[in-house]
Write a protein that holds these residues in place. Structure first.
Motif, short mmCIF file in Angstrom:
data_model
loop_
_atom_site.label_atom_id
_atom_site.label_comp_id
_atom_site.label_asym_id
_atom_site.label_seq_id
_atom_site.Cartn_x
_atom_site.Cartn_y
_atom_site.Cartn_z
N LEU A 196 0.24 -16.78 -13.38
CA LEU A 196 1.88 -15.81 -14.07
C LEU A 196 2.20 -15.12 -13.24
N CYS A 197 1.17 -14.23 -12.21
CA CYS A 197 1.88 -13.48 -10.90
C CYS A 197 2.37 -14.44 -9.89
N GLU A 198 1.48 -16.04 -9.68
CA GLU A 198 2.21 -16.40 -9.02
C GLU A 198 3.77 -17.25 -8.43
N ARG A 199 3.76 -17.71 -10.28
CA ARG A 199 5.21 -17.56 -10.86
C ARG A 199 6.53 -17.14 -10.44
N LYS A 200 6.27 -15.77 -10.83
CA LYS A 200 7.26 -14.42 -9.94
C LYS A 200 7.17 -13.40 -8.69
N GLY A 201 6.05 -14.58 -7.84
CA GLY A 201 5.98 -14.34 -6.30
C GLY A 201 5.50 -13.31 -6.51
N VAL A 202 4.87 -12.25 -7.70
CA VAL A 202 4.11 -10.99 -7.48
C VAL A 202 2.41 -11.68 -7.05
N GLU A 203 1.63 -10.71 -5.60
CA GLU A 203 0.67 -10.76 -5.12
C GLU A 203 -0.48 -10.00 -6.19
N ILE A 204 -1.32 -10.41 -6.15
CA ILE A 204 -2.24 -9.78 -6.55
C ILE A 204 -3.19 -9.40 -5.57
N ILE A 205 -3.80 -7.63 -5.90
CA ILE A 205 -3.93 -6.87 -4.69
C ILE A 205 -6.18 -7.12 -5.01
N GLU A 206 -6.08 -6.43 -6.15
CA GLU A 206 -7.30 -6.26 -6.66
C GLU A 206 -6.89 -6.61 -8.19
N ALA A 207 -8.25 -6.73 -8.48
CA ALA A 207 -8.03 -7.28 -9.68
C ALA A 207 -9.74 -7.11 -10.95
N SER A 208 -9.87 -5.77 -11.61
CA SER A 208 -11.10 -6.44 -12.33
C SER A 208 -11.05 -6.69 -13.85
N ALA A 209 -12.01 -6.95 -14.94
CA ALA A 209 -12.38 -7.13 -15.60
C ALA A 209 -13.38 -6.95 -16.16
N CYS A 210 -13.27 -5.93 -17.31
CA CYS A 210 -14.57 -4.81 -17.71
C CYS A 210 -13.78 -5.22 -19.56
N PRO A 211 -15.45 -5.12 -20.41
CA PRO A 211 -15.52 -6.09 -21.53
C PRO A 211 -14.49 -5.42 -22.40
N ASP A 212 -13.41 -3.87 -22.68
CA ASP A 212 -12.70 -3.77 -23.22
C ASP A 212 -11.98 -3.69 -22.68
N HIS A 213 -11.06 -4.12 -21.24
CA HIS A 213 -9.84 -3.61 -20.23
C HIS A 213 -10.34 -3.90 -19.12
N ILE A 214 -8.77 -4.38 -18.73
CA ILE A 214 -8.25 -5.53 -17.22
C ILE A 214 -7.26 -4.58 -16.25
N HIS A 215 -7.94 -3.85 -15.52
CA HIS A 215 -7.28 -3.71 -14.23
C HIS A 215 -6.75 -4.78 -13.41
N MET A 216 -5.41 -4.60 -12.59
CA MET A 216 -4.96 -5.49 -11.73
C MET A 216 -4.24 -3.83 -10.99
N LEU A 217 -4.31 -4.35 -9.87
CA LEU A 217 -3.57 -3.89 -8.24
C LEU A 217 -2.57 -4.40 -8.04
N VAL A 218 -1.22 -4.64 -8.04
CA VAL A 218 -0.59 -5.94 -7.92
C VAL A 218 0.38 -5.12 -7.14
N SER A 219 0.55 -5.92 -5.71
CA SER A 219 2.39 -5.55 -5.41
C SER A 219 3.69 -6.29 -5.74
N ILE A 220 4.63 -5.80 -6.04
CA ILE A 220 5.43 -6.79 -6.75
C ILE A 220 7.11 -6.57 -6.52
N PRO A 221 7.86 -6.93 -5.95
CA PRO A 221 8.90 -7.34 -5.21
C PRO A 221 10.02 -6.23 -6.16
N PRO A 222 10.91 -5.11 -5.33
CA PRO A 222 11.64 -4.41 -5.80
C PRO A 222 13.23 -5.69 -6.50
N LYS A 223 12.99 -6.37 -6.22
CA LYS A 223 13.90 -7.39 -7.26
C LYS A 223 13.40 -6.82 -9.11
N LEU A 224 12.01 -7.39 -8.95
CA LEU A 224 11.59 -7.74 -9.93
C LEU A 224 11.16 -5.87 -10.53
#
Length: 106
Positions: free
Chosen positions: A43-71
């Motif tokens: 889904l991030c690739e479709r929108k042109g968003v770069e996932i810088i870092e991601a981590s999944a815990c049993p009860d939540h997901i952390h994502m550090l993303v670079s979102i272009p200003p056009k979105l």
């Protein structure tokens, strides 16, 4: 700094996003964790968003993303939540259908 550019601007917009299932149920593990990771990457690739870092815990997901200003951030997060939920539910229903078919074939 890692700056990117559009036609008339340079930008460096990074956002920390946290997803949690309803009631923070501990359901993100094993195959589900791998499936959710693959879905979020697609889904991030479709929108042109770069996932810088991601981590999944049993009860939540952390994502550090670079979102272009056009979105818009809220629009992108809504897109991620909606599409990832739909795609994971479709995968789950297909797997259940395959299990039922395999049991019926025995």
């Amino acid at each position: 700094m890692d700056k990117k550019s559009l036609a008339h601007t340079t930008w460096n917009c990074k956002y920390h996003i946290v997803f949690a299932p309803k009631y923070r149920r501990q359901v993100i593990y094993g195959q589900i964790k791998a499936d959710i990771g693959r879905i979020l990457r697609q889904l991030c690739e479709r929108k042109g968003v770069e996932i810088i870092e991601a981590s999944a815990c049993p009860d939540h997901i952390h994502m550090l993303v670079s979102i272009p200003p056009k979105l818009s951030v809220s629009g992108f997060v809504g897109y991620l939540k909606g599409k990832s939920s739909t795609l994971s539910q479709e995968k789950k229903s297909i797997e259940e259908r395959n299990k039922k078919a395999a049991l019926a074939a025995k």
